[in-house]
Design an enzyme around this catalytic site. Sequence first.
Site, PDB file in Angstrom:
ATOM      1  NE  ARG A 113       7.489   0.823   4.828  1.00 44.31           N
ATOM      2  CZ  ARG A 113       6.254   0.347   4.855  1.00 44.31           C
ATOM      3  NH1 ARG A 113       6.010  -0.927   4.548  1.00 44.31           N
ATOM      4  NH2 ARG A 113       5.239   1.129   5.181  1.00 44.31           N
ATOM      5  NE  ARG A 137      -1.696  -2.369   2.803  1.00 37.89           N
ATOM      6  CZ  ARG A 137      -1.593  -3.635   2.384  1.00 37.89           C
ATOM      7  NH1 ARG A 137      -2.426  -4.095   1.486  1.00 37.89           N
ATOM      8  NH2 ARG A 137      -0.670  -4.443   2.868  1.00 37.89           N
ATOM      9  CB  THR A 138       3.530   2.589   2.177  1.00 41.01           C
ATOM     10  OG1 THR A 138       2.787   2.327   3.362  1.00 41.01           O
ATOM     11  CG2 THR A 138       4.244   3.924   2.338  1.00 41.01           C
ATOM     12  CE  LYS A 148      27.203  -3.569  -7.007  1.00 42.29           C
ATOM     13  NZ  LYS A 148      27.406  -2.676  -8.178  1.00 42.29           N
ATOM     14  CG  HIS A 151       4.085   4.311   8.361  1.00 46.26           C
ATOM     15  ND1 HIS A 151       4.213   5.137   7.274  1.00 46.26           N
ATOM     16  CD2 HIS A 151       3.640   3.111   7.863  1.00 46.26           C
ATOM     17  CE1 HIS A 151       3.880   4.484   6.170  1.00 46.26           C
ATOM     18  NE2 HIS A 151       3.529   3.252   6.506  1.00 46.26           N
TER      19      HIS A 151
END
Length: 325
Positions: free
Chosen positions: A116, A67-68, A95, A144
């Site tokens: 995120r 969703r986000t 890396k 959030h």
Amino acid sequence: MDENSLTADPSTWNGSNFVSVKQLTPEGLQLLFSVAKDMKALVRSEGGDERLKHRVLANVFYEASTRTSCSFQAAMLRLGGKVVCVNESSSSVKKGETLGDTIRCLECYADVTVLRHPVKGSAAEAASATQKPVLNAGDGVGEHPSQALLDTFTIEDEFSSTGGLQNKIVVLLGDLKHGRTVHSLAKLIARSGISGVTLRYCSPDILRMPEDVKEEVAKYGLQQEEFTNLKAALNGADCLYVTRVQKERFASEADYEAVKSIYIVDKEVMKAAPEKCIILHPLPRVGEIKEEVDSDPRAAYFRQMENGMFVRMALLALVLGKSGK
């Protein structure tokens, strides 16, 4: 880049990061909601516009998201912009590249970054590495903030005929220890300037709302109550905000298994809930709301999900100086 205070003046948003609900003033929140309502009307009537044409969003997700991630992408596309997507498996983090270097790299290509990351505080770290806006899409067990915006917007919208969030009882249920959505939501409601709200926390003892969150809320004088019994918490409630028990945050499988199904919202629970008590969930759900509840008109979680796109359209437009306000 410093964390600006976001006010009713759109210029305070233009070029700013949004990494914490602590940046929002009550007036800034109302500006965001006003723009989100405009975006909802725009999508309903025209599908979108071209105000962010030639602007590029870097959508950087080091944790799984549906969703986000998709709503930020859809928000940018509906406003005429473009999106480049980065995840942990496809980036140079494999890396050994630092987060700061990744963000500096993306600054060369994009106008705004959505991040995120599994580590609390990572969004603020990323914001300090760039001169372009960074939007926090979830930092570990931290915050959030854009989810809190869409959650609060949804409550206001669902109760628009009865004063919005004012004087409402909101029950936060489930994994309150690890749930960054409820951390941000409690803080945002406290900071909103909306009067008379009562927050009820319902959870097992091992998943109680963290003390630092309760202390932050207490600064604003909101009434806070704690429960372990769901039916008791629902007495007189206006909104039940359900969260999943986050398996990925537990130190042991045994601890998770002990609490994973302690609260299940089904038809029997809905019978006990007040007639106009809406049900919200940030999703995904993993059994804590039965699908049999979906047809109940009080189940607002899919309306909540759609509101996420409108709110994120508003957020992108504001930080890129194209809100029209």
